[in-house]
Design a protein around this motif. Structure first.
Motif, PDB file in Angstrom:
ATOM      1  N   PHE A 120       0.842  -1.197   0.000  1.00 53.91           N
ATOM      2  CA  PHE A 120       0.000   0.000   0.000  1.00 53.91           C
ATOM      3  C   PHE A 120       0.877   1.246   0.000  1.00 53.91           C
ATOM      4  O   PHE A 120       1.802   1.385   0.801  1.00 53.91           O
ATOM      5  N   SER A 131      -2.873   7.544   5.942  1.00 57.92           N
ATOM      6  CA  SER A 131      -4.279   7.626   5.534  1.00 57.92           C
ATOM      7  C   SER A 131      -4.470   8.425   4.254  1.00 57.92           C
ATOM      8  O   SER A 131      -5.480   8.273   3.564  1.00 57.92           O
ATOM      9  N   ARG A 177      -8.125  -3.111   8.488  1.00 58.64           N
ATOM     10  CA  ARG A 177      -7.331  -1.885   8.504  1.00 58.64           C
ATOM     11  C   ARG A 177      -7.642  -1.110   9.782  1.00 58.64           C
ATOM     12  O   ARG A 177      -8.712  -1.267  10.371  1.00 58.64           O
ATOM     13  N   ASP A 202      -3.298   8.308   1.334  1.00 62.93           N
ATOM     14  CA  ASP A 202      -3.267   7.627   0.041  1.00 62.93           C
ATOM     15  C   ASP A 202      -4.610   6.989  -0.297  1.00 62.93           C
ATOM     16  O   ASP A 202      -4.790   6.442  -1.383  1.00 62.93           O
ATOM     17  N   TYR A 203      -5.562   7.045   0.634  1.00 65.28           N
ATOM     18  CA  TYR A 203      -6.911   6.562   0.372  1.00 65.28           C
ATOM     19  C   TYR A 203      -7.753   7.663  -0.290  1.00 65.28           C
ATOM     20  O   TYR A 203      -7.527   8.855  -0.062  1.00 65.28           O
ATOM     21  N   ASN A 204      -8.735   7.244  -1.101  1.00 65.65           N
ATOM     22  CA  ASN A 204      -9.804   8.122  -1.595  1.00 65.65           C
ATOM     23  C   ASN A 204      -9.356   9.142  -2.639  1.00 65.65           C
ATOM     24  O   ASN A 204     -10.124  10.047  -2.976  1.00 65.65           O
TER      25      ASN A 204
END
Length: 287
Positions: free
Chosen positions: A34, A202, A155, A204-206
């Motif tokens: 990730f 966090s 997660r 790198d999400y969305n």
């Protein structure tokens, strides 16, 4: 990995020698490492080499190759400069002696100055929204396997999207998204470097998911190759990790199989805590 403490343990690297550190990886629903994990671990490595009175105000990074979940990652930190107010570091992440990621980060002394910020958008509060897990429980029997595999991965974060994208409607959506996020079981009195490393994880999400919303009538996780190419963060204020954080993202452009996104993160009270920008691969899979 379900708790914030487990995430902190993952981000925390082993020191092998001066300016060289080693980290492990955790499965987050993708066959590759990730991206947020690599960014946060690289920031941790850089923090180990700067004076303790300096904090990160920005970082800029490139993902060079996909990371192997089974191989350790080495983080080599280069000290470019320690000035009167600012310090600059470059971190290169390697697997099997091959660079997979590079990051430049700048740190500064805490100083007083002018202050202003953009207002937080008015959106539905998190208490009135469904989480990713709620969506999986309600629609899991009909959602594509690729989406379920990603949503159901363990997660230390929970997400509540403000705008719900129905993968079965086959329609295009506007080029923005708002998602509330929160960390699970956050320890008290975390120091600023760890708080920033958690936010980096966090962040790198969305992002890339917002870049395909204008093409949702034909593009989705199952038929689109998606990967982060670069990633930047500007840290503005210290967040409260015990409450929900709003991630407000827009995608101004997509072309040549690349989608560009930028956004701001806000505390519930409306403070802008950081800004992010990312360009990523959104290539249609030709069968």
């Amino acid at each position: 990995m379900k708790t914030t403490q487990e995430l902190i343990d993952l981000i925390t690297l082993r020191k092998l020698e001066e300016n060289l550190f080693e980290g492990e990886s955790s499965f987050m629903g993708s066959p590759n490492v990730f991206g947020g994990q690599v960014v946060s671990q690289a920031l941790h490595a850089a923090y180990q080499t700067v004076p303790t009175d300096r904090f990160c105000h920005s970082l800029h990074s490139y993902f060079i190759l996909p990371g192997d979940l089974e191989q350790p990652i080495l983080y080599d930190v280069a000290n470019l400069r320690d000035g009167g107010s600012f310090s600059t570091r470059v971190v290169t992440a390697k697997q099997n002696n091959v660079p997979i990621f590079v990051m430049a980060a700048s740190f500064q002394l805490k100083q007083e100055g002018y202050e202003h910020q953009e207002k937080m958008p008015i959106v539905t509060p998190p208490e009135e929204l469904m989480s990713w897990n709620d969506v999986a429980e309600q629609f899991g029997s009909v959602l594509p396997k690729s989406i379920m595999r990603f949503v159901l991965a363990e997660r230390p974060l929970d997400f509540k999207p403000v705008e719900f994208v129905n993968p079965f409607e086959k329609k295009d959506y506007e080029n923005f998204s708002n998602v509330w996020l929160t960390f699970n079981d956050v320890p008290d009195n975390l120091p600023l470097p760890i708080i920033q490393q958690l936010i980096a994880y966090s962040s790198d999400y969305n992002l890339l998911s917002t870049a395909i919303k204008p093409h949702a009538s034909k593009a989705h996780f199952g038929n689109t190759q998606m990967a982060s190419l670069d990633h930047s963060i500007w840290f503005h204020r210290t967040p409260n990790l015990h409450d929900w954080i709003l991630v407000n993202v827009e995608s101004p452009s997509a072309n040549d199989t690349r989608g560009f996104t930028r956004g701001n993160l806000f505390n519930r009270c409306g403070e802008m805590i950081c800004s992010v920008a990312q360009e990523g691969l959104i290539r249609p899979i030709v069968k």
